[in-house]
Design a protein around this motif. Structure first.
Motif, PDB file in Angstrom:
ATOM      1  N   ALA A  17     -37.942 -73.453 -88.401  1.00 24.58           N
ATOM      2  CA  ALA A  17     -39.022 -73.958 -90.297  1.00 24.58           C
ATOM      3  C   ALA A  17     -39.310 -74.626 -90.601  1.00 24.58           C
ATOM      4  O   ALA A  17     -40.698 -73.823 -92.002  1.00 24.58           O
ATOM      5  CB  ALA A  17     -37.326 -74.425 -90.235  1.00 24.58           C
ATOM      6  N   SER A  18     -40.712 -74.992 -89.805  1.00 24.85           N
ATOM      7  CA  SER A  18     -42.129 -75.244 -90.227  1.00 24.85           C
ATOM      8  C   SER A  18     -42.811 -74.322 -90.041  1.00 24.85           C
ATOM      9  O   SER A  18     -43.828 -74.474 -91.002  1.00 24.85           O
ATOM     10  CB  SER A  18     -42.699 -76.522 -89.524  1.00 24.85           C
ATOM     11  OG  SER A  18     -42.816 -76.186 -88.137  1.00 24.85           O
ATOM     12  N   GLY A  19     -42.650 -73.416 -89.962  1.00 23.04           N
ATOM     13  CA  GLY A  19     -43.722 -72.326 -89.904  1.00 23.04           C
ATOM     14  C   GLY A  19     -44.761 -72.298 -88.527  1.00 23.04           C
ATOM     15  O   GLY A  19     -46.095 -70.903 -88.336  1.00 23.04           O
ATOM     16  N   GLN A  78     -44.949 -67.834 -82.402  1.00 26.00           N
ATOM     17  CA  GLN A  78     -44.315 -66.567 -83.219  1.00 26.00           C
ATOM     18  C   GLN A  78     -44.482 -66.677 -85.097  1.00 26.00           C
ATOM     19  O   GLN A  78     -44.678 -65.138 -85.318  1.00 26.00           O
ATOM     20  CB  GLN A  78     -42.791 -66.235 -82.760  1.00 26.00           C
ATOM     21  CG  GLN A  78     -41.713 -65.302 -83.341  1.00 26.00           C
ATOM     22  CD  GLN A  78     -40.165 -65.738 -82.399  1.00 26.00           C
ATOM     23  OE1 GLN A  78     -39.627 -66.460 -82.320  1.00 26.00           O
ATOM     24  NE2 GLN A  78     -39.329 -64.920 -83.289  1.00 26.00           N
ATOM     25  N   ASP A  79     -44.303 -67.614 -85.745  1.00 25.15           N
ATOM     26  CA  ASP A  79     -44.046 -67.749 -86.659  1.00 25.15           C
ATOM     27  C   ASP A  79     -45.608 -66.461 -87.150  1.00 25.15           C
ATOM     28  O   ASP A  79     -45.757 -66.322 -88.422  1.00 25.15           O
ATOM     29  CB  ASP A  79     -44.310 -69.260 -87.103  1.00 25.15           C
ATOM     30  CG  ASP A  79     -42.739 -69.405 -87.197  1.00 25.15           C
ATOM     31  OD1 ASP A  79     -41.765 -68.980 -87.259  1.00 25.15           O
ATOM     32  OD2 ASP A  79     -42.303 -70.908 -87.346  1.00 25.15           O
ATOM     33  N   LYS A  80     -46.429 -66.964 -86.678  1.00 25.05           N
ATOM     34  CA  LYS A  80     -48.186 -66.862 -86.991  1.00 25.05           C
ATOM     35  C   LYS A  80     -48.058 -65.178 -86.398  1.00 25.05           C
ATOM     36  O   LYS A  80     -48.557 -64.334 -87.610  1.00 25.05           O
ATOM     37  CB  LYS A  80     -48.731 -67.702 -86.210  1.00 25.05           C
ATOM     38  CG  LYS A  80     -49.315 -68.814 -86.260  1.00 25.05           C
ATOM     39  CD  LYS A  80     -49.140 -69.047 -88.121  1.00 25.05           C
ATOM     40  CE  LYS A  80     -49.624 -70.567 -88.383  1.00 25.05           C
ATOM     41  NZ  LYS A  80     -49.918 -71.033 -89.897  1.00 25.05           N
ATOM     42  N   LEU A  81     -47.866 -64.878 -85.673  1.00 22.31           N
ATOM     43  CA  LEU A  81     -47.659 -63.591 -85.631  1.00 22.31           C
ATOM     44  C   LEU A  81     -46.442 -62.525 -86.533  1.00 22.31           C
ATOM     45  O   LEU A  81     -46.859 -61.311 -87.125  1.00 22.31           O
ATOM     46  CB  LEU A  81     -46.842 -62.809 -83.892  1.00 22.31           C
ATOM     47  CG  LEU A  81     -47.177 -61.774 -83.444  1.00 22.31           C
ATOM     48  CD1 LEU A  81     -48.697 -61.068 -83.310  1.00 22.31           C
ATOM     49  CD2 LEU A  81     -46.822 -61.867 -81.781  1.00 22.31           C
ATOM     50  N   GLU A  82     -45.786 -63.130 -86.723  1.00 15.35           N
ATOM     51  CA  GLU A  82     -44.176 -62.454 -87.391  1.00 15.35           C
ATOM     52  C   GLU A  82     -45.400 -61.895 -88.784  1.00 15.35           C
ATOM     53  O   GLU A  82     -45.148 -60.539 -89.476  1.00 15.35           O
ATOM     54  CB  GLU A  82     -43.196 -62.419 -87.455  1.00 15.35           C
ATOM     55  CG  GLU A  82     -42.553 -62.366 -86.258  1.00 15.35           C
ATOM     56  CD  GLU A  82     -41.192 -62.882 -85.793  1.00 15.35           C
ATOM     57  OE1 GLU A  82     -40.311 -62.497 -85.279  1.00 15.35           O
ATOM     58  OE2 GLU A  82     -41.046 -63.720 -87.203  1.00 15.35           O
ATOM     59  N   LYS A  83     -46.003 -63.022 -89.606  1.00 15.03           N
ATOM     60  CA  LYS A  83     -46.444 -62.701 -90.605  1.00 15.03           C
ATOM     61  C   LYS A  83     -47.652 -62.001 -90.675  1.00 15.03           C
ATOM     62  O   LYS A  83     -48.120 -61.351 -91.355  1.00 15.03           O
ATOM     63  CB  LYS A  83     -46.866 -64.494 -90.882  1.00 15.03           C
ATOM     64  CG  LYS A  83     -47.668 -64.711 -92.195  1.00 15.03           C
ATOM     65  CD  LYS A  83     -48.303 -65.720 -92.820  1.00 15.03           C
ATOM     66  CE  LYS A  83     -48.744 -65.783 -93.814  1.00 15.03           C
ATOM     67  NZ  LYS A  83     -49.319 -67.599 -94.792  1.00 15.03           N
ATOM     68  N   ALA A  84     -48.470 -61.992 -89.245  1.00 15.06           N
ATOM     69  CA  ALA A  84     -49.616 -61.616 -89.563  1.00 15.06           C
ATOM     70  C   ALA A  84     -48.875 -59.900 -89.198  1.00 15.06           C
ATOM     71  O   ALA A  84     -49.649 -59.018 -90.354  1.00 15.06           O
ATOM     72  CB  ALA A  84     -50.225 -61.637 -88.384  1.00 15.06           C
ATOM     73  N   LEU A  85     -47.767 -59.129 -88.627  1.00 15.81           N
ATOM     74  CA  LEU A  85     -47.011 -58.382 -88.175  1.00 15.81           C
ATOM     75  C   LEU A  85     -47.333 -57.290 -90.007  1.00 15.81           C
ATOM     76  O   LEU A  85     -46.995 -56.093 -90.215  1.00 15.81           O
ATOM     77  CB  LEU A  85     -46.381 -58.117 -87.654  1.00 15.81           C
ATOM     78  CG  LEU A  85     -47.008 -57.963 -85.783  1.00 15.81           C
ATOM     79  CD1 LEU A  85     -45.519 -58.359 -84.997  1.00 15.81           C
ATOM     80  CD2 LEU A  85     -47.130 -56.495 -85.873  1.00 15.81           C
TER      81      LEU A  85
END
Length: 273
Positions: A33-35, A39-46
Motif C-alpha cells: 500500500a505504501s507504493g 514492483q510498484d515502481k516498475l508497474e507505474k513506469a510500465l
C-alpha cells in the motif's frame, strides 16, 4: 514488440523483462500500500510508458526489503505491441535511477516468470573487516571477526540435496512445503570479500539469510562444522542462528528452458567480488 507469436491469443501480447535494482531504498519486491516497492515502481513506469490504466507484473522470485536484484525476471500481458528495445528504453525513462530494465523479450503465453523457472540463484557478498563498510554500505554484509574458509565450505555441502529446511524458514513464510532441493552452495574469498553462492529449485522466506547466520557462526569458530547438520536435522527455527543482514544478498536470477530464448544472465552478473 515484434510480430505476434502464433500461440499468443489475438490482441494479447506477453512480454518478459530482466530487471536489476538496488534494493536499499525499497520495502522489498512485492507491491504494498505504501507504493515503496520495486514492483510498484516498475508497474507505474510500465503504465506511464504504455498509457494504460495499469500493468500487472508477475516475478520469478520475491525479494525482501534491502535485498538487491541483478536479474529479476517478470512477465506481463498487454493489448499492444512494442519493439523490445522500446520496452527497455521507454520503461527506463520512468524508473528511478536504482532500477533498470536490462532486456525485453517476446514470450508465448505458456511462459510464466515464476512457474517456468527451473531454479533460482542467489549470491551473498560479505566484507570481513574490523571496520564497518563505508563506500559499499548497504551493498555488502559485514563481519568483524576473522573467518576460515574450509569449515564453511564443508558445512555448506551438508545442505546439498533435497531436505526439509524448516530450521531456516521464517515464521511468516507462505511456501506450501519446507522441502526444497539445494543444487549448489559455494563459498569463496577474494581479498577482504567473501562470496557465497546458492542455487535451488526454490527458496523459503529468509532461507539464505538464516543459512548465512549459521555459516558465519561456523566460519568464525563460534560453532563446529558439524553443527550445520544438527540444525538441518532439528527442523526448528529455534535451532539456527539469528537471521543475517539483507545488505549483501543479491538475486542473480532464475534459469529457464533454453527454448524460451531468455538471457542466462544480465550485465553486472559478475561484478560482485
Amino acid at each position: 514488440m515484434n510480430a505476434r507469436l502464433d500461440h499468443t491469443p489475438a490482441g494479447v501480447f506477453r512480454c518478459a523483462l530482466g530487471v536489476s535494482y538496488n534494493g536499499s531504498s525499497y520495502q522489498g519486491w512485492q507491491s504494498q500500500a505504501s507504493g515503496l516497492t520495486v514492483q510498484d515502481k516498475l508497474e507505474k513506469a510500465l503504465a506511464l510508458f504504455t498509457d494504460l490504466p495499469s500493468v500487472t507484473t508477475l516475478c520469478a522470485g520475491r525479494t525482501d526489503a534491502g535485498v538487491h536484484g541483478l536479474m529479476q525476471v517478470v512477465h506481463f500481458d498487454v493489448p499492444l505491441q512494442r519493439e523490445t528495445m522500446a520496452w527497455m528504453r521507454g520503461t527506463n525513462r520512468y524508473l528511478p535511477d536504482d532500477i533498470a530494465v536490462q532486456w525485453a523479450r517476446d514470450v508465448p503465453t505458456s511462459f510464466h516468470a515464476r512457474g517456468s523457472a527451473q531454479s533460482r540463484r542467489y549470491a551473498y557478498v560479505l566484507l570481513e573487516s574490523p571496520v564497518r563498510p563505508s563506500v559499499d554500505a548497504g551493498k555488502v554484509g559485514w563481519v568483524f571477526r576473522p573467518m576460515q574458509l574450509e569449515p564453511m565450505q564443508k558445512a555448506a555441502q551438508t545442505l546439498l540435496g533435497e531436505h526439509d529446511f524448516s530450521s531456516f524458514r521464517a515464521s511468516q513464510c507462505q511456501a506450501h512445503s519446507p522441502i526444497k532441493h539445494l543444487l549448489r552452495a559455494e563459498v569463496s574469498r577474494r581479498g577482504a570479500y567473501w562470496r557465497f553462492e546458492f542455487e535451488a529449485s526454490a527458496f523459503l522466506h529468509h532461507m539464505i539469510r538464516n543459512i548465512m547466520g549459521c555459516l558465519i557462526a561456523i566460519g568464525t569458530g563460534q560453532r563446529p562444522t558439524g553443527w550445520m547438520a544438527e540444525v538441518l536435522e532439528a527442523r526448528s527455527r529455534d535451532a539456527a542462528a539469528p537471521t543475517f543482514s539483507p545488505d549483501g544478498l543479491y538475486f542473480l536470477g532464475p534459469t529457464y528452458d533454453a527454448a524460451f530464448g531468455l538471457p542466462d544472465r544480465t550485465p553486472g552478473f559478475d561484478w560482485l567480488p
